[in-house]
Motif scaffolding. Sequence first.
Motif, PDB file in Angstrom:
ATOM      1  N   TYR A 151      53.369  28.330 -77.492  1.00 31.51           N
ATOM      2  CA  TYR A 151      52.681  29.424 -76.815  1.00 31.51           C
ATOM      3  C   TYR A 151      53.682  30.438 -76.263  1.00 31.51           C
ATOM      4  O   TYR A 151      53.542  31.646 -76.455  1.00 31.51           O
ATOM      5  CB  TYR A 151      51.800  28.863 -75.704  1.00 31.51           C
ATOM      6  N   PHE A 152      54.712  29.924 -75.588  1.00 31.97           N
ATOM      7  CA  PHE A 152      55.697  30.833 -75.006  1.00 31.97           C
ATOM      8  C   PHE A 152      56.574  31.474 -76.081  1.00 31.97           C
ATOM      9  O   PHE A 152      57.062  32.600 -75.897  1.00 31.97           O
ATOM     10  CB  PHE A 152      56.521  30.122 -73.948  1.00 31.97           C
ATOM     11  N   ASP A 153      56.781  30.794 -77.200  1.00 30.16           N
ATOM     12  CA  ASP A 153      57.489  31.423 -78.322  1.00 30.16           C
ATOM     13  C   ASP A 153      56.692  32.602 -78.861  1.00 30.16           C
ATOM     14  O   ASP A 153      57.253  33.654 -79.178  1.00 30.16           O
ATOM     15  CB  ASP A 153      57.743  30.412 -79.439  1.00 30.16           C
ATOM     16  N   VAL A 154      55.385  32.447 -78.955  1.00 33.29           N
ATOM     17  CA  VAL A 154      54.530  33.548 -79.421  1.00 33.29           C
ATOM     18  C   VAL A 154      54.556  34.702 -78.425  1.00 33.29           C
ATOM     19  O   VAL A 154      54.656  35.872 -78.813  1.00 33.29           O
ATOM     20  CB  VAL A 154      53.088  33.054 -79.669  1.00 33.29           C
ATOM     21  N   LEU A 155      54.470  34.386 -77.127  1.00 37.62           N
ATOM     22  CA  LEU A 155      54.536  35.451 -76.116  1.00 37.62           C
ATOM     23  C   LEU A 155      55.871  36.194 -76.169  1.00 37.62           C
ATOM     24  O   LEU A 155      55.912  37.423 -76.059  1.00 37.62           O
ATOM     25  CB  LEU A 155      54.309  34.874 -74.718  1.00 37.62           C
ATOM     26  N   ALA A 156      56.957  35.455 -76.354  1.00 33.65           N
ATOM     27  CA  ALA A 156      58.265  36.103 -76.441  1.00 33.65           C
ATOM     28  C   ALA A 156      58.350  36.981 -77.683  1.00 33.65           C
ATOM     29  O   ALA A 156      58.898  38.093 -77.638  1.00 33.65           O
ATOM     30  CB  ALA A 156      59.370  35.050 -76.465  1.00 33.65           C
ATOM     31  N   ALA A 157      57.782  36.507 -78.790  1.00 31.69           N
ATOM     32  CA  ALA A 157      57.791  37.313 -80.016  1.00 31.69           C
ATOM     33  C   ALA A 157      56.943  38.568 -79.837  1.00 31.69           C
ATOM     34  O   ALA A 157      57.319  39.654 -80.309  1.00 31.69           O
ATOM     35  CB  ALA A 157      57.284  36.488 -81.189  1.00 31.69           C
TER      36      ALA A 157
ATOM     37  N   LEU B  32      58.295  42.354 -80.081  1.00 30.43           N
ATOM     38  CA  LEU B  32      57.646  43.296 -80.982  1.00 30.43           C
ATOM     39  C   LEU B  32      57.195  44.544 -80.226  1.00 30.43           C
ATOM     40  O   LEU B  32      57.378  45.667 -80.713  1.00 30.43           O
ATOM     41  CB  LEU B  32      56.450  42.633 -81.664  1.00 30.43           C
ATOM     42  N   MET B  33      56.633  44.381 -79.039  1.00 29.30           N
ATOM     43  CA  MET B  33      56.211  45.537 -78.241  1.00 29.30           C
ATOM     44  C   MET B  33      57.414  46.373 -77.837  1.00 29.30           C
ATOM     45  O   MET B  33      57.365  47.604 -77.823  1.00 29.30           O
ATOM     46  CB  MET B  33      55.448  45.076 -76.994  1.00 29.30           C
ATOM     47  N   LEU B  34      58.518  45.731 -77.507  1.00 24.78           N
ATOM     48  CA  LEU B  34      59.723  46.443 -77.121  1.00 24.78           C
ATOM     49  C   LEU B  34      60.270  47.259 -78.294  1.00 24.78           C
ATOM     50  O   LEU B  34      60.696  48.402 -78.119  1.00 24.78           O
ATOM     51  CB  LEU B  34      60.775  45.457 -76.626  1.00 24.78           C
ATOM     52  N   LEU B  35      60.207  46.693 -79.480  1.00 23.62           N
ATOM     53  CA  LEU B  35      60.714  47.403 -80.653  1.00 23.62           C
ATOM     54  C   LEU B  35      59.788  48.533 -81.089  1.00 23.62           C
ATOM     55  O   LEU B  35      60.238  49.488 -81.703  1.00 23.62           O
ATOM     56  CB  LEU B  35      60.905  46.425 -81.821  1.00 23.62           C
TER      57      LEU B  35
END
Length: 183
Positions: free
Chosen positions: A157-163, A167-170
């Motif tokens: 779950y936290f891996d998905v949130l970090a991804a 993605l939002m940052l990029l």
Amino acid sequence: MPGRAPSIRRFRFISGIAARLAAALALLALPWCAAAQDLFQVYREAQSYDAVFAAARHSLEAGRERLPQGRALLLPTLNLSGQASRTRTEVDSRDPAIAPSFTRYPESGSYTLTFTQPLFRYQNWIQYEQAGHQVRQAEAVFGQAYQDLIVRVAQAYFDVLAAQDTLMLLRRPGDRGAERPGE
């Protein structure tokens, strides 16, 4: 140790009390943030669909059946058996005045009920005690699978949130890394 990669499952050896305390604290924090509610929902769905957890749950159920099986070795045995027979006897007489012709169908039946209670069988007592240990072992293995599921779900779950954050940052407009030359 030099040369050894760090273990992926470093939380695997957390004691049961610490893991339960962490789970309880996570449950208390659920109303405070929407992301935790989503994590809890993902965890509930993982309990239903995870093959490893389902196998552990079924293994627990099978392990719990060992105790009644061990107890059955100590209980009396009751056996009921029955037998029924029917025969046909025909007698044809040449002289009906002396002995008439007849046909008979004699039937017989019997039932036997046997009750057996061994006074003492040491191996049965040992098997019963082993069954209790096997039940506790199955419960411990299930507890480990339960904690492992919590860790795996939270990590994913936290891996998905970090991804998603990456993605939002990029994708932010105005970022130097988001725009390519010539666009």
